[in-house]
Design an enzyme around this catalytic site. Structure first.
Site, short mmCIF file in Angstrom:
data_model
loop_
_atom_site.label_atom_id
_atom_site.label_comp_id
_atom_site.label_asym_id
_atom_site.label_seq_id
_atom_site.Cartn_x
_atom_site.Cartn_y
_atom_site.Cartn_z
N ASP A 105 22.16 8.14 57.98
CA ASP A 105 22.50 6.64 57.75
C ASP A 105 23.86 6.46 56.87
O ASP A 105 24.25 6.78 55.99
CB ASP A 105 21.37 5.89 56.74
CG ASP A 105 21.21 4.50 57.55
OD1 ASP A 105 21.89 3.75 58.23
OD2 ASP A 105 20.01 3.61 57.31
N ASP A 138 18.44 -1.78 63.61
CA ASP A 138 17.68 -1.87 62.04
C ASP A 138 16.40 -3.46 62.57
O ASP A 138 15.64 -3.20 61.99
CB ASP A 138 18.56 -2.65 61.32
CG ASP A 138 19.38 -0.97 60.13
OD1 ASP A 138 19.03 -0.72 60.44
OD2 ASP A 138 20.04 -1.76 59.09
#
Length: 730
Positions: A478, A548
Site C-alpha cells: 500500500d 478502495d
C-alpha cells in the site's frame, strides 16, 4: 514486422503488426515525422511535409523562406531555434541559455529490445519478438547527445519509444524537460480521451474535441495519481468500441507525468508525453546520461476495443513478470472491512475457517498487525509484529490459517513513516521534507526518502525479515499519501528538484529486489486503492487493488474505464458488506459478486456474520468463479455497454480458442414501462460455431449471438445483474 532504412531518401519505415510509422532525416539533419497509421507500402512520404512561406514563421535557412521548423512535423523538437510549439526537451547550458540544435548523427537497427537501466519497461523473451532502432542526435556546440529508441513488436500494433540524454561535452548541463515521445499530427480532427477521477472514483472516461491551445492531463503529486492516469488517446470523430482510428499513448511510469496536445495556429496537433517538467530538473555532469521512461504507443483502425485488446495482451505477456504472470489468481478474503484494527488470532481464525468452508483459497491480514498499530496515527516504519495482538507472532497465525487449508497474505505500507514511530524518533531526517518548513501530514504519516540508500536498505531488510519468517504467499503493498514539501536531506541544493524522480528510481530498485528475492509471493499494488494503477508498478506487481471503493455500482464505472488499458487479470475486485462502507448503497449480493467476478475475485467482509442463505450464495459464486476464472483472467475481453452512456453496463470474456464465453449484464436503474424486448449483442465469437447456453437446453449460432443478440431477462428494481455462460458444441 520490421524496421527499414531507405538510404536514397533517408527514410525510416517502422512496421508493427498492421501499422506503419515513418519519419525522415530532412534537409540538414532534422527528424521530420511523416506518418503513423494503417500499414502502407510507400517509403517516400516527403510530399506530406508542409512547405511554403508563412507570415511571421522564422526560417533557419536564410536562402529558403519556405522552410520553417515552426511548421515542420518533428520527432523530438526543441525550443528556441525557431519552433514556437511545445518542445519535447529543454536543456540549460553553463552560460544560462536554453537553446539547443540537435541534428542526425547516426543510427543502428537491431533485433530484440534492450532493458532500461533502473526503469520498468516492456520486454521480450526472444529477440525474434521485436526489432529496435536507435537514432543518435547531436548538438556539436554543447556536446548534448540524445539517443531516440523505437521498438516494434512482431505480434502487436505497438511502437514503444524512449530517449536517453547524454552529456558528451566538457561542462555540466541541466535538464529542464525530457519527455519520452512526441508525435506531430497534421490534422486536428480528433477527440482527446483520458482517464480521470479521484479517490474512490478512479479512471472515469473523459472525452472532448480538440480545440485551439493546449489540452493536458498531469500529476504533480509524486505518483501517477487517482486524479489522472498516465494514458491518453486521440480518436477520429465517431470512433467507438468497434470502428474508427485510435492513436493511444501509455507511459510506463509511476510518478509525476504530463500528457498534452497542442493545437497551433495552422491547425496541426502536437502530442507529447513523459515526466512532468513541473518542479523537475536534473544535473548532468560530463559523460553522464539520463533515461526517460518508456512510452507505449498503440494504433488501431478498429476502435477502442481493438486498442484495448492490444494493450491487454502486451501488458499481460510483455510487461508483467514473475511466477504469477500467467498463473490463475487465488480467491481471497481480506479482513480489513471485517475487523479494521480490532482483531485477535481467534477472530481471524474463525473468519478463515468460514472462508475455507465456502471455498476461498487465501486469507489476507490487512493493517494493524505491527508496532503499536491500533489506529492509523502511529507505527508505520516499525515492521515488528505487535505481540499484544498476535502473542505468538505471524508464525502461529500463519499456521492457524494454513491449518484451515488457506494460504496466508499480509499488508504492508513500506514507503511511509509515522511521526509516532520508533523509526522516526531514531531518524527524523529519513522522511521527505524541506528544512525549517512544516512537515504536512496526510493520514497521519510522512513519506520515507527513497533517494537515501540507507532508507532503501532498511526497507528491504525489514520486509525480508517478515516475509522470511513464515510461509507468506501474498503481499498487499500500500501507499496512502502524496508528496508535499518535496525535498531530500541527502541531496545537494542544486539537485533538490531531482527528488521526486529519484524517489521513483529508489522505489523501483526496492520492488525489483523484493520481488526477485520472494518469487513465490503474489504481490498486489495499492495506493489508497487505485492511485498508482499504472504500467510501471505492474512490471513488478502483476495486479493492483483497483479502488478502495468496493460498491458494486461504482465499480462498474471504475472497472470499465480501467479496462481501456489494463487487462482484467490486473484488477483486484472484492465483494464487501452492505450498506457499502464508501457510499452507503445497498446492493444485491449476486450483483456484488458479478462485478467482482469480472476481475480477480475476493471478499472483504466478515464471513462469520453472513446468514445461511448468504453463505450459500457466496459458496456458489466462488464455485462458479473457479470454473470461469481462466476465461476471465486470460481470455479476450469485450466491452458491450458503457455505464458512462446510460443506466446499464455489460461486458464479456471469450477464451482464446473461442470455445468458452462468459457475459455479464448490469442494470443500474430501472425504467418505467421498459421496451418489450431488450437484446444484448455479443462479440468475439466464432460465427460458424454453435454455442450451448449452459444450464439450459438452448443452442445459439455464433452469428446469431453477434448480429441478433440474446434476450436480457426482465428485472424488477435497481442494481440488478445477470450472467451467461456459453460453450461451443461444434
Amino acid at each position: 514486422m520490421g524496421i527499414k532504412y531507405h538510404q536514397q531518401n533517408r527514410t525510416f519505415h517502422l512496421q508493427a503488426g498492421d501499422s506503419s510509422y515513418i519519419f525522415q532525416v530532412y534537409r540538414e539533419g532534422y527528424l521530420a515525422h511523416l506518418y503513423w497509421g494503417k500499414r502502407i507500402r510507400s517509403n517516400d512520404l516527403s510530399r506530406r511535409i508542409p512547405y511554403g512561406r508563412k507570415p511571421l514563421s522564422p526560417t533557419p535557412d536564410p536562402w529558403d523562406e519556405g522552410f520553417s521548423l515552426d511548421t515542420l512535423p518533428q520527432e523530438y523538437p526543441a525550443f528556441g531555434n525557431s519552433d514556437f510549439r511545445n518542445p519535447a526537451y529543454q536543456v540549460q547550458l553553463g552560460n544560462g541559455s536554453t537553446v539547443t540544435d540537435l541534428r542526425y548523427k547516426s543510427h543502428k537497427i537491431f533485433k530484440g529490445k534492450k532493458r532500461l537501466q533502473g526503469l520498468p519497461a516492456t520486454y521480450v523473451e526472444s529477440d525474434e519478438e521485436a526489432e529496435s532502432l536507435e537514432v543518435v542526435l547531436c548538438d556539436e556546440l554543447c556536446g548534448l547527445e540524445i539517443v531516440l529508441t523505437y521498438t516494434v513488436f512482431e505480434k502487436y500494433n505497438v511502437l514503444s519509444r524512449e530517449a536517453r540524454l547524454i552529456n558528451r561535452g566538457k561542462e555540466r548541463l541541466k535538464i529542464l524537460k525530457a519527455l519520452s515521445g512526441n508525435v506531430d499530427f497534421l490534422s486536428t480532427d480528433y477527440d482527446f480521451l483520458h482517464l480521470s477521477g479521484s479517490w474512490g472514483r478512479e479512471r472515469h472516461i473523459e472525452r472532448r474535441a480538440l480545440a485551439s491551445g493546449t489540452q493536458s492531463i498531469e500529476s504533480r503529486r509524486g505518483s501517477s495519481s487517482h486524479q489522472q492516469n498516465p494514458f491518453a488517446a486521440l480518436l477520429s470523430k465517431g470512433a467507438d468500441e468497434k470502428q474508427g482510428e485510435v492513436f493511444a499513448f501509455s507511459l510506463v511510469y509511476s510518478g509525476n507525468f504530463t500528457a498534452q496536445v497542442e493545437v497551433d495556429q495552422f491547425k496541426t496537433a502536437r502530442f507529447s508525453m513523459g515526466i512532468n517538467p513541473f518542479d523537475f530538473s536534473w544535473m548532468l555532469d560530463p559523460m553522464e546520461s539520463f533515461q526517460t521512461p518508456e512510452l507505449v504507443m498503440v494504433y488501431s483502425d478498429k476502435g477502442l476495443g481493438d486498442m484495448s485488446s492490444t494493450y491487454h495482451q502486451l501488458y499481460r505477456n510483455n510487461l508483467c513478470r514473475g511466477y504469477y504472470k500467467l498463473k490463475t489468481r487465488p480467491v481471497l478474503i481480506n479482513n480489513w472491512e471485517a475487523t479494521y484494527f480490532d482483531f485477535t488470532p481467534e477472530k481471524l481464525e474463525n473468519i478463515a475457517k468460514t472462508a475455507a468452508e465456502l471455498g476461498l483459497e487465501m486469507f489476507v491480514l490487512d493493517d494493524g498487525w505491527f508496532g503499536k498499530r491500533n489506529r492509523d496515527d502511529n507505527s508505520l516504519g516499525d515492521w515488528i509484529v505487535n505481540k499484544n495482538k498476535l502473542p505468538k507472532g505471524l508464525e502461529d497465525l500463519t499456521e492457524r490459517i494454513n491449518h484451515q487449508g488457506l494460504s496466508f497474505g499480509l499488508w504492508f505500507e513500506p514507503e511511509m513513516i509515522s511521526e509516532d514511530s520508533d523509526l522516526y524518533r531514531a531518524h527524523p531526517d529519513w522522511c521527505i521534507h524541506v528544512p525549517d518548513r512544516r512537515r504536512t501530514n496526510s493520514r497521519h504519516q510522512l513519506i520515507l526518502d527513497l533517494t537515501n540508500e540507507k532508507v532503501r536498505k532498511y526497507i528491504i531488510e525489514s520486509l525480508s525479515n517478515i516475509l522470511g519468517c513464515a510461509p507468506i504467499r501474498y503481499v498487499k503493498w500500500d501507499m496512502n499519501r502524496n508528496m508535499t514539501e518535496v525535498g531530500s536531506a541527502f541531496l545537494p541544493a542544486e539537485r533538490q528538484r531531482e527528488t521526486a524522480h529519484r524517489y521513483m528510481l529508489g522505489l523501483y530498485e526496492i520492488m525489483d529486489k523484493i520481488t526477485a528475492d520472494f518469487p513465490e509471493i503474489l504481490f498486489e499494488s495499492c495506493s489508497g486503492g487505485g492511485g498508482r494503477f499504472d504500467p510501471g508498478i505492474l512490471h513488478y506487481m502483476p495486479q493492483t487493488w483497483t479502488s478502495d471503493n468496493t460498491d458494486a455500482i461504482e465499480r462498474l464505472f471504475i472497472q470499465y474505464g480501467t479496462s481501456l488499458v489494463y487487462p482484467p487479470i490486473t484488477m483486484g475486485a472484492h465483494v464487501s458488506a452492505v450498506p457499502n462502507h464508501q457510499v452507503e448503497r445497498i446492493t444485491d449480493l449476486r450483483t456484488r459478486g458479478h462485478a467482482a467476478m469480472s476481475g480477480n475475485l475476493g471478499y472483504e467482509l466478515d464471513l462469520t456474520k453472513l446468514s445461511d442463505e448468504e453463505k450459500k450464495i457466496v459458496k456458489e459464486q466462488i464455485g462458479e468463479y473457479k470454473e470461469i476464472r481462466e476465461i476471465i483472467q486470460f481470455g479476450q475481453f469485450y466491452r458491450l455497454k458503457s455505464p458512462f452512456e446510460g443506466k446499464e453496463a455489460a461486458w464479456m470474456f471469450v477464451s482464446d480458442d473461442k470455445q468458452n464465453v462468459v457475459a455479464f449484464y448490469f442494470r443500474i436503474l430501472a425504467k418505467a414501462n421498459p421496451p418489450l424486448v431488450s437484446m444484448l449483442r455479443l462479440r468475439g465469437l466464432d460465427e460458424g460455431k454453435d454455442y450451448e447456453l449452459l444450464g439450459t437446453d438452448k443452442v445459439y449460432g455464433g452469428d446469431e449471438l453477434i448480429h441478433v443478440g440474446i434476450n436480457i431477462p426482465s428485472f424488477k428494481g435497481d442494481y440488478v445483474s445477470h450472467y451467461w455462460r456459453f460453450k461451443a458444441i461444434k
